[in-house]
Design an enzyme around this catalytic site. Sequence first.
Site, PDB file in Angstrom:
ATOM      1  N   LYS A 208      21.655  62.463  13.593  1.00 21.86           N
ATOM      2  CA  LYS A 208      22.164  62.871  12.289  1.00 21.86           C
ATOM      3  C   LYS A 208      21.080  62.726  11.220  1.00 21.86           C
ATOM      4  O   LYS A 208      20.833  63.622  10.439  1.00 21.86           O
ATOM      5  CB  LYS A 208      23.395  62.022  11.950  1.00 21.86           C
ATOM      6  N   GLU A 214      14.867  54.496  17.641  1.00 18.18           N
ATOM      7  CA  GLU A 214      14.943  54.706  19.096  1.00 18.18           C
ATOM      8  C   GLU A 214      14.783  56.185  19.433  1.00 18.18           C
ATOM      9  O   GLU A 214      14.005  56.567  20.312  1.00 18.18           O
ATOM     10  CB  GLU A 214      16.300  54.232  19.645  1.00 18.18           C
ATOM     11  N   GLY A 269      28.604  59.467  12.606  1.00 14.30           N
ATOM     12  CA  GLY A 269      27.983  59.541  13.932  1.00 14.30           C
ATOM     13  C   GLY A 269      29.006  59.393  15.052  1.00 14.30           C
ATOM     14  O   GLY A 269      29.016  60.159  16.018  1.00 14.30           O
ATOM     15  N   ARG A 270      29.891  58.409  14.932  1.00 14.99           N
ATOM     16  CA  ARG A 270      30.850  58.146  16.018  1.00 14.99           C
ATOM     17  C   ARG A 270      32.006  59.131  16.017  1.00 14.99           C
ATOM     18  O   ARG A 270      32.887  59.061  16.864  1.00 14.99           O
ATOM     19  CB  ARG A 270      31.352  56.706  15.934  1.00 14.99           C
ATOM     20  N   GLU A 355      32.512  49.934  15.706  1.00 11.05           N
ATOM     21  CA  GLU A 355      31.681  50.261  14.544  1.00 11.05           C
ATOM     22  C   GLU A 355      32.591  50.635  13.370  1.00 11.05           C
ATOM     23  O   GLU A 355      32.232  50.442  12.213  1.00 11.05           O
ATOM     24  CB  GLU A 355      30.703  51.397  14.879  1.00 11.05           C
ATOM     25  N   HIS A 386      39.390  44.725  41.139  1.00 10.74           N
ATOM     26  CA  HIS A 386      38.703  43.810  42.045  1.00 10.74           C
ATOM     27  C   HIS A 386      37.664  42.992  41.303  1.00 10.74           C
ATOM     28  O   HIS A 386      36.725  42.484  41.892  1.00 10.74           O
ATOM     29  CB  HIS A 386      38.081  44.600  43.189  1.00 10.74           C
ATOM     30  N   LYS A 495      18.008  46.253  12.225  1.00 10.23           N
ATOM     31  CA  LYS A 495      17.019  47.343  12.213  1.00 10.23           C
ATOM     32  C   LYS A 495      15.852  46.986  11.304  1.00 10.23           C
ATOM     33  O   LYS A 495      14.687  47.180  11.656  1.00 10.23           O
ATOM     34  CB  LYS A 495      17.644  48.626  11.653  1.00 10.23           C
TER      35      LYS A 495
HETATM   36  O1  F6P Z   1      24.038  52.400  15.075  1.00 10.67           O
HETATM   37  C1  F6P Z   1      24.113  52.916  13.810  1.00 10.67           C
HETATM   38  C2  F6P Z   1      24.130  54.397  13.785  1.00 10.67           C
HETATM   39  O2  F6P Z   1      23.949  54.795  12.466  1.00 10.67           O
HETATM   40  C3  F6P Z   1      25.405  55.014  14.364  1.00 10.67           C
HETATM   41  O3  F6P Z   1      26.454  55.011  13.472  1.00 10.67           O
HETATM   42  C4  F6P Z   1      24.925  56.360  14.741  1.00 10.67           C
HETATM   43  O4  F6P Z   1      25.825  56.993  15.592  1.00 10.67           O
HETATM   44  C5  F6P Z   1      23.607  56.010  15.386  1.00 10.67           C
HETATM   45  O5  F6P Z   1      23.096  54.980  14.567  1.00 10.67           O
HETATM   46  C6  F6P Z   1      22.629  57.133  15.509  1.00 10.67           C
HETATM   47  O6  F6P Z   1      22.272  57.680  14.278  1.00 10.67           O
HETATM   48  P1  F6P Z   1      21.542  59.047  14.165  1.00 10.67           P
HETATM   49  O7  F6P Z   1      22.433  60.106  14.731  1.00 10.67           O
HETATM   50  O8  F6P Z   1      21.260  59.256  12.721  1.00 10.67           O
HETATM   51  O9  F6P Z   1      20.253  58.971  14.966  1.00 10.67           O
END
Ligand code: F6P
Length: 531
Positions: A208, A214, A269-270, A355, A386, A495
Amino acid sequence: MRRTPVTQLPAWLALGSHSAALKSLHLRDLFASDPGRAERFSVKAEGLFLDYSKNRITDETLGLLLQLARESGLAESIEAMFRGDAINLTENRSVLHTALRAPKGAEILSGGVNVVPEVHAVLDKMEDFAERVRSGAWTGHTGKRVRTVVNVGIGGSDLGPVMAYEALRHYSDRDLQFRFVSNVDGTDFAEAVRDLDASETLFLVASKTFTTLETMTNAQSARQWLVGELGDESAVAKHFVAISTNAKEVSKFGIDTANMFGFWDWVGGRYSMDSAIGLSTMIAIGGANFREMLAGFHAMDVHFRTTPFERNLPVLMGMLGVLYTNFFDAQTAAVLPYDQYLKRFPAYLQQLTMESNGKSVTLDGVAVDYETGAIYWGEPGTNGQHSFYQLIHQGTKLIPCDFIGFANSLNPLGAHHDILVANLLAQAEALAFGKTSDQPHRNFTGNRPSNMILAERLTPGILGKLVALYEHAVFAQGIVWQINSFDQWGVELGKVLAMKIVPELQATGDPELGHDASTNALIRWYRGHRA
Ligand code: F6P
């Protein structure tokens, strides 16, 4: 004006004393004395059958829970969300994932602009692209068709796509394979591409913000790998597309914005798996199936918005969660899908629920003095039986369970499905009713609550309904708890600290460290031990 704290609402106070009496009632007796219970405490709607009769409730409990929903202003809040009010107060944004699945021709305003035409323009662009990849018309730098799609993203930009791909694999094009890289651990990327032919690989960089550490680190490695394999910088154009709200960062990365699929700041995002973030899903299952999934989401949206609370699936599930969290001291909730295709559904729900509702300050900025979001966890049945079910049956903790099952298997095979479903039904029965034995270790106390959610078969539409059911149940709970279910400030501090520590790990010499003594020592240990 400050809201009346939820703990002072009449229904909350009544639930306090009512639940004390409720705790002495056993599901065995509640069923024995009430032949109509199973029928009364179940709802059939939108192709789902929710049996919630094995919950520790009476008619009075249900009445009070729904009264609490009303006193909390849930009906008004539902309207405010669907209308596009800026209900995400800490980020001053609308919350309009429901617009992502609104039919063409609907009108939903954000900041005075109807967002539905834009939504459908992106969907059409996605479908055009997805069909070109599926048919082989989209070719890579060397003219070969795509064989592997690698989604690079994390959090909502990963969990929804992986979950939906696994859930709908039955409907997917088996000539294509899909991989998902999320972790910044280089192993994730290395293992994902080690057997791939770069000339047949398409990367979808899903973020987003397009700034997530990452994802950007993995995307840069993907770029280097591809250019290294194909020996030509210009290959990037045919092997990378971006899914983002941030066109500026996308072009900075080197992806032509013509190959960018956009979405909007009013999609969390979620809550984004049915936006362009679902491009991998659409490539896998095709445009028609993807639209069927969206129609499923939409059907549940309409149900949530228009159905009286007594028969409203998300409201009922959300409020039952409130009962256990706030009046039975349950800390967790298990989600137990009896369908292998839903193996990533619990992981997906973890972000959606935790979240969203892992908050301890109200919308008015006041620390809560009651419990909020439960810990969600689970595994597909029968594997969990199990492993951890022992604790659910005989442990000291109360763990409300959501069981999910289907009448028909997508892979009918001998007696497998009957055995699977028999186990599903047996587990809920055993939890509720238990078994008395003179031998203490063979005694099952029972009275352990569960919901049973059934559908005819797992289709794209049913998946959409299931996800929307949980989205809205989470919303209903957030309203009762008076928290903002749509921000996620809790992920920020770690972060920021990580960004400070990266250069300290990489510095030459002996940098001065300004952390606490433990963190300083850990940094020194790492510096001393890494090759
Ligand atoms: O973990 C925090 C967060 O902002 C989530 O809410 C989101 O889904 C994820 O990081 C990834 O964010 P982006 O789509 O901006 O890379």
